[in-house]
Design an enzyme around this catalytic site. Structure first.
Site, short mmCIF file in Angstrom:
data_model
loop_
_atom_site.label_atom_id
_atom_site.label_comp_id
_atom_site.label_asym_id
_atom_site.label_seq_id
_atom_site.Cartn_x
_atom_site.Cartn_y
_atom_site.Cartn_z
N CYS A 1 0.87 -1.18 0.00
CA CYS A 1 0.00 0.00 0.00
C CYS A 1 0.89 1.22 0.00
CB CYS A 1 -0.94 0.02 1.18
SG CYS A 1 -0.27 0.73 2.68
N GLU B 1 -0.88 -2.04 -5.57
CA GLU B 1 -1.38 -2.18 -4.21
C GLU B 1 -2.90 -2.08 -4.12
OE1 GLU B 1 2.68 -0.72 -4.29
OE2 GLU B 1 1.69 -2.19 -3.06
O1 CDP Z 1 5.65 -0.19 -7.92
P1 CDP Z 1 5.01 -1.45 -8.42
O2 CDP Z 1 5.66 -2.05 -9.60
O3 CDP Z 1 4.77 -2.43 -7.33
O4 CDP Z 1 3.51 -1.06 -8.82
P2 CDP Z 1 2.86 -0.51 -10.16
O5 CDP Z 1 3.54 0.69 -10.67
O6 CDP Z 1 1.44 -0.36 -9.79
O7 CDP Z 1 3.06 -1.66 -11.23
C1 CDP Z 1 2.77 -3.02 -11.01
C2 CDP Z 1 2.87 -3.74 -12.34
O8 CDP Z 1 1.69 -3.46 -13.10
C3 CDP Z 1 4.05 -3.28 -13.20
O9 CDP Z 1 4.55 -4.34 -13.98
C4 CDP Z 1 3.41 -2.23 -14.08
O10 CDP Z 1 4.11 -1.98 -15.25
C5 CDP Z 1 2.02 -2.85 -14.34
N1 CDP Z 1 1.03 -1.78 -14.62
C6 CDP Z 1 0.43 -1.72 -15.86
O11 CDP Z 1 0.66 -2.59 -16.70
N2 CDP Z 1 -0.45 -0.70 -16.13
C7 CDP Z 1 -0.76 0.24 -15.19
N3 CDP Z 1 -1.60 1.23 -15.48
C8 CDP Z 1 -0.16 0.17 -13.93
C9 CDP Z 1 0.75 -0.85 -13.66
#
Ligand code: CDP
Length: 787
Positions: A369, A738
């Site tokens: 989170c 999260e």
């Molecule tokens: O910082 P963290 O990587 O945990 O979180 P995130 O930025 O929410 O991304 C999680 C995964 O989901 C990553 O592989 C991002 O590239 C993907 N993602 C996505 O494909 N499209 C989004 N709008 C947000 C995240």
């Protein structure tokens, strides 16, 4: 060369994760897979007491054991000025105990041996003279008169209070409450939980005595930040410290802090001239590293008689454990908890928070989170449901009446956030439609007549991710900006180096897709590198769903920088002026003459072989991105349960999760993230619980006591999606990693309370074990009978 018709698998494509190739073949490289010549092994002796004076350590028997090289104590660390270290919250933390133990499981001594089992055996031969002291295991005990002083070594610290923090406007909130038709309140506790990554924490410290070069292989979610902290702790020159985080088996916030084990192993390697490996055991991970939550919250909502929300007041006590070691932005003592006004157009709000030291391991990590948003979302969504029942409205109706409307964005919240974009009604409508809300309410009423207890719970959450803009966001003074470095080689294949650190989220796939979208190079032709502080741009790492809003944006921006140069090169190759060149999906064409074209691969080759006079060779660049704002993903979750009033057992019939994280880079990966988050949310709502007895013993030191949901009890998830792009993010994406853990616990609990409200049950603290649910039903019916 990209054929004209080949589709570029950029943004919006469910590209299969490239990293899985090595993971499913067992070919990943985790810390314990690394073996260095001459490597020694470290095991840590931990305190059985939660609070005890250290009178002395006799390590002679351990020292004499065959294979033991050294026993490290606090006294030895103190001789090198390393007995204490700074935490990411600006507090100090003992590396090895010198004066007294402050939580059960704290590091008391370490054995270095030629074999890991010898090191472990030697721990039992260390004789420690402890003198037990009075124990504090809750904020209430911490603030009681006469409470034992936990941090007696801190100058000026006369009690167990750490900080007081406020947000919002107290005066106008008081006025709103004075003028309210109805005031609804709720006391709730978000229990201590643990991220429990599959791989525990560990490191190999390799300090070369000849060169002074320290290479530390470490399970860290933030290698660059850790390098700087190490330079500050150990006084080593930063360029001589290299932190390498190879494959990481899950982090969830647990692998952000600097743990004493890392520092002791480094000091041991420095003193002994050998690499030293330390791998935590499961129980060590569960009792001593990076807990989360532990918030005691009181919320009040002021409403008009028609259900219009007019004010929100929230007070909380945070149980921080013995050292304040949260990894969160320096200015914000309880992270981004002040998002607690959630998805509602609340004219005023006031939030106060007080942090306390207790005899527990340090807590407060950003466990899936964005710095305490989970607790905030739980508070507001539980409060809104209770408010709806108390004023006699349907919980969906009350939400709808008070949602921030689509045309109010950008929206300034009562506690000072500027929400970037949202369509809360749209997400809720879709969730209600998918779950069949109206029909369900009828079925619920019919079932009730037959004595069956069906409950429908909603949670319409607003997250806040992507810390952050340099004005407001730093850790230990280091601004939370992140970098991406991109180089396209002569054959048109690229290497992207990023400052985020994937721990299973699939960055190697999704970040390549961003480059693919911007430059038209297929994602499989782009290698993504991370996790080596010597070989990646500076940045603060991955936690709190910050990667997409920060590093994802940096990746788009550096790609655009290269595209600008590529356009110049294309103009040179096509012998036209730059203004006459158009770009689409990897092809540069001449305006009005689309047959005259060169590909990005042609251009990349020319960047090294045929560039115009006056232009530098190469096609590469680096960008550091300072986000103008945070991003605000949101969604509505609907959960349907049935409760057995005779046993308290509840089972989940439906889980509908509608998420909006703006533009989805890889829809399949996003869904995977949401599944994981829902699973965690369900676990916390239903079974995960870490408690402490009155002596400070941690109950939850293994997976028999700390119950994580398995595939057996995890319900099926039905997902839905709306897309509201972030207006300031270069590709319109918001974070998502999260969201489901943030949004779902309230939906599960709301569903159980929905079933039990007519029986008089108003609240049950998580986890909702069947015993607790049964007890709540008994207490409510006893109250009803006597009332
Ligand atoms: O910082 P963290 O990587 O945990 O979180 P995130 O930025 O929410 O991304 C999680 C995964 O989901 C990553 O592989 C991002 O590239 C993907 N993602 C996505 O494909 N499209 C989004 N709008 C947000 C995240």
């Amino acid at each position: 060369m990209v054929a004209e018709t080949e589709e570029i698998r950029g943004i919006g494509h469910s590209v299969r994760r490239v990293e899985d190739d090595r993971f499913i073949r067992g070919a990943g490289t985790y810390i314990d897979d690394i073996h260095l010549p001459g490597m020694l092994y470290m095991a840590i002796l931990r305190s059985p007491y939660a609070h005890a004076k250290l009178n002395g350590i006799d390590a002679s028997a351990a020292q004499a054991l065959d294979g033991v090289i050294a026993v490290v104590t606090g006294e030895l660390m103190a001789q090198h000025n390393l007995a204490w270290m700074p935490t990411l919250s600006g507090d100090t933390e003992a590396v090895l105990v010198t004066d007294k133990v402050r939580f059960q499981g704290q590091e008391v001594a370490a054995v270095i041996a030629t074999d890991p089992y010898v090191a472990k055996d030697a721990l039992e031969l260390i004789d420690v003279d402890y003198e037990p002291l009075g124990v504090v295991v809750s904020p209430d005990q911490a603030k009681a008169a006469g409470a034992p002083l936990i941090r007696d070594e801190k100058e000026g610290q006369t009690d167990n209070h750490i900080y007081h923090w406020e947000s919002g406007d107290e005066e106008s909130t008081d006025t709103a409450f004075a003028q309210a038709d109805r005031v609804v309140s709720l006391d709730t506790f978000y229990p201590r939980s643990h991220p429990s990554p599959l791989e525990t924490c560990g490191c190999i410290a390799d300090v070369n005595p000849a060169t002074g070069q320290a290479t530390i292989y470490m399970t860290s979610q933030a290698p660059q930040l850790i390098r700087t902290v190490f330079a500050l702790v150990a006084g080593l020159p930063e360029e001589k410290i290299r932190i390498v985080s190879p494959d990481i088996g899950g982090g969830f916030g647990n692998k952000v802090p600097v743990y004493p084990g890392y520092v002791i192993a480094t000091a041991a390697s420095l003193l002994l001239g050998h690499p030293v490996k330390w791998i935590e055991e499961r129980s060590e991970n569960l009792i001593s590293t990076g807990f989360a939550r532990d918030f005691h919250m009181h919320g009040e909502m002021a409403l008009k008689a028609d259900g219009t929300m007019t004010g929100l007041r929230v007070k909380l006590d945070a149980d921080e454990g013995a050292f304040h070691a949260d990894a969160q932005p320096s200015k914000l003592k309880v992270g981004l908890f002040h998002i607690v006004s959630g998805s509602y157009d609340l004219p005023t709000a006031h939030v106060t928070a007080d942090g306390y030291y207790t005899n527990k391991a340090p807590g407060g990590v950003a466990y899936r989170c964005s710095f305490r948003v989970t607790e905030a979302s739980y508070m507001i969504e539980r409060l809104v449901q209770n408010a709806a029942y108390e004023i006699g409205m349907d919980p969906a109706e009350l939400r709808k009446k008070n949602f921030i409307q689509k045309d109010q964005f950008p929206y300034r919240s009562a506690t000072g956030f500027e929400y970037d974009s949202g369509d809360y009604q749209g997400a809720m409508d879709l969730a209600l439609e998918k779950v069949g809300y109206e029909q369900l309410r009828k079925e619920q009423a019919d079932a009730r007549e037959q004595g069956r207890l069906i409950g429908i719970g909603l949670a319409s959450f607003t997250e806040v991710v992507g810390a952050g803009p340099h004005k407001d966001y730093d850790i230990l003074g280091i601004k939370m900006n992140d970098g991406a470095e991109l180089r396209v080689h002569p054959t048109g294949k690229a290497i992207l180096k990023i400052s985020s650190q994937t721990q299973g989220q699939g960055h190697e796939t999704t970040f390549a897709q961003i480059v693919a979208e911007e430059l038209g190079i297929q994602p499989e032709d782009i290698k993504v590198m991370h996790g080596d502080s010597d070989d990646t741009p500076y940045g603060l790492g991955t936690y709190a769903s910050r990667s997409t809003p920060t590093v994802g944006a940096a990746t788009a921006m550096v790609s655009r920088k290269l595209r600008d140069k590529a356009r110049k090169l294309a103009a040179h190759l096509l012998e036209v002026s730059e203004e006459d060149v158009e770009f689409e999906k990897g092809r540069f064409t001449v305006k009005g003459a689309p047959d005259k074209a060169v590909t990005i691969q042609d251009v990349a080759f020319a960047a090294y072989t045929n560039f115009p006079d006056g232009m530098e060779a190469g096609l590469e660049g680096v960008t550091y991105y300072d986000p103008p704002n945070l991003t605000f993903p949101f969604g509505t979750y609907a959960v349907v349960v049935e409760v057995d009033a005779d046993t308290g057992v509840w089972k989940v019939d439906r889980v509908v999760a509608v998420d909006d994280c703006g533009v989805r880079i890889n829809p399949m990966i996003v869904e995977g993230q949401i599944h994981g988050g829902l699973c965690e949310g369900f676990g916390i709502a239903a079974m995960e619980q870490i408690t402490f007895d009155e002596e400070g013993n941690c109950i939850g030191a293994n997976f028999l006591d700390y119950l994580l949901p398995t595939a057996w009890e995890t319900p099926r998830f039905e997902l839905g999606e709306t897309v509201t792009p972030s207006p300031h993010h270069p590709i319109g994406a918001k974070g998502v990693g999260e969201s489901a853990t943030v949004g779902s616990p309230a939906a599960f609990v709301n569903a159980v309370i929905d079933a039990l409200w007519p029986l008089g049950v108003r609240n049950i603290d998580m986890p909702l074990t069947s015993a607790k649910v049964w007890e709540a039903i008994q207490t409510a019916s006893a109250g009803a009978a006597s009332g």
